[in-house]
Design a protein around this motif. Structure first.
Motif, PDB file in Angstrom:
ATOM      1  N   UNK A   1      55.983  26.827   5.392  1.00 53.19           N
ATOM      2  CA  UNK A   1      55.921  28.136   4.740  1.00 53.19           C
ATOM      3  C   UNK A   1      57.302  28.531   4.210  1.00 53.19           C
ATOM      4  N   UNK A   2      57.453  29.783   3.829  1.00 50.58           N
ATOM      5  CA  UNK A   2      58.708  30.255   3.234  1.00 50.58           C
ATOM      6  C   UNK A   2      59.868  30.231   4.213  1.00 50.58           C
ATOM      7  N   UNK A   3      59.581  30.111   5.503  1.00 52.43           N
ATOM      8  CA  UNK A   3      60.629  30.031   6.520  1.00 52.43           C
ATOM      9  C   UNK A   3      60.874  28.598   6.988  1.00 52.43           C
ATOM     10  N   UNK A   4      60.188  27.652   6.366  1.00 51.12           N
ATOM     11  CA  UNK A   4      60.320  26.260   6.777  1.00 51.12           C
ATOM     12  C   UNK A   4      59.452  25.893   7.952  1.00 51.12           C
ATOM     13  N   UNK A   5      58.592  26.805   8.393  1.00 50.30           N
ATOM     14  CA  UNK A   5      57.752  26.561   9.566  1.00 50.30           C
ATOM     15  C   UNK A   5      56.459  25.842   9.186  1.00 50.30           C
ATOM     16  N   UNK A   6      55.974  25.031  10.111  1.00 48.85           N
ATOM     17  CA  UNK A   6      54.679  24.374   9.941  1.00 48.85           C
ATOM     18  C   UNK A   6      53.925  24.418  11.254  1.00 48.85           C
ATOM     19  N   UNK A   7      52.601  24.298  11.177  1.00 51.89           N
ATOM     20  CA  UNK A   7      51.764  24.235  12.369  1.00 51.89           C
ATOM     21  C   UNK A   7      50.502  23.454  12.007  1.00 51.89           C
ATOM     22  N   UNK A   8      50.308  22.319  12.685  1.00 51.28           N
ATOM     23  CA  UNK A   8      49.167  21.455  12.402  1.00 51.28           C
ATOM     24  C   UNK A   8      48.472  21.075  13.703  1.00 51.28           C
ATOM     25  N   UNK A   9      47.167  20.839  13.623  1.00 54.02           N
ATOM     26  CA  UNK A   9      46.392  20.413  14.791  1.00 54.02           C
ATOM     27  C   UNK A   9      46.016  18.947  14.658  1.00 54.02           C
ATOM     28  N   UNK A  10      46.370  18.170  15.669  1.00 61.72           N
ATOM     29  CA  UNK A  10      46.026  16.745  15.702  1.00 61.72           C
ATOM     30  C   UNK A  10      44.817  16.576  16.613  1.00 61.72           C
ATOM     31  N   UNK A  11      43.753  15.996  16.076  1.00 62.43           N
ATOM     32  CA  UNK A  11      42.501  15.832  16.823  1.00 62.43           C
ATOM     33  C   UNK A  11      42.344  14.403  17.340  1.00 62.43           C
TER      34      UNK A  11
END
Length: 256
Positions: A95-105
């Motif tokens: 995002x605009x702050x360099x943050x990411x969040x992903x779910x690994x299944x």
């Protein structure tokens, strides 16, 4: 005389009736092919099929910094037999702050987290002298060969993790990959070696990072986060000083 005969007849009939009742009771108890025998059969209750166990997932989150990376393409790869898979387990963007969040299944084991550039990917210039003509604190477009990595020894079902992708983690990723076999042991060794090289205590993938061009963020952050972020910028500056054919916005400049 007639009364005696009558009495004998009554006794005879009584005995016959008793025998009939007894015989009927015995036959009824034997259930010789009778409908009552069928009705007495107990039909077993079928065992219900257990519902499938829902697949558990791991939330992998963090910040991508070589300067804050905005709209960077994030891919998480599994590792099979010491080699990074060619197909990503999951993909997203920062995002605009360099943050990411992903779910690994449905995956456990070591992973490679890679940040590359898409059409709208930019980086905040955090070099005091500027970045290829872009001023300190301004955004610079990333080229298609931009690459930043982090390697994680293992992710386990249901255990969320934080992994920041920085110059430090890219150095460790290059070191781990140079060993030939990329597994949990190689990843742990590489991350530990880079931490020791820069006298860092703890896991380099979990050190808090901030945007050092943001005065408010710098003032609010703890000393360790500020030091890590300044080190990240210093590594980029040093790498550029030793490289004449790579720009700030281009590919991996942290190769071993």
């Amino acid at each position: 005389m007639d009364s005696i005969r009558t009495g004998d007849l009554m006794n005879h009939l009584t005995k016959q009736f008793a025998r009939t009742i007894l015989l009927t009771s015995i036959l009824s108890g034997c259930n010789f092919g009778s409908n009552s025998a069928k009705n007495d059969i107990v039909t077993p209750t079928p065992t219900p099929t257990p519902a499938p166990t829902p697949a558990t997932s791991v939330d992998v989150r963090g910040t991508a910094v070589k300067g804050i990376i905005k709209n960077g393409v994030v891919k998480i790869y599994g590792i099979t037999a010491g080699v990074t898979d060619t197909t990503a387990l999951v993909e997203g963007v920062t995002d605009a702050n360099g943050d990411y969040s992903l779910s690994v299944e449905g995956y456990t084991g070591p992973v490679v987290i890679e940040i590359t550039a898409g059409a709208s990917s930019t980086m905040v210039c955090d070099i005091i002298a500027g970045c290829d003509g872009t001023a300190f604190g301004a955004d610079i477009a990333l080229t298609s060969d931009f690459n930043l990595k982090a390697v994680v020894p293992s992710i386990e079902d249901g255990e969320d993790i934080t992994t920041n992708v920085t110059a430090l983690t890219s150095l460790a990723a290059s070191l781990a990959e140079a060993g030939g076999t990329l597994d949990a042991s190689a990843v742990e060794d590489a991350n530990s070696q880079v931490a020791a090289l820069f006298n860092i205590v703890g896991d380099i993938t979990q050190i808090e990072v901030i945007d050092i061009t943001d005065t408010v963020a710098v003032n609010a952050a703890n000393a360790a986060a500020v030091e890590a972020s300044l080190l990240n910028a210093a590594l980029l500056t040093a790498a550029l000083a030793d490289t004449t054919d790579v720009s700030v916005s281009s590919g991996a400049i942290y190769d071993v």
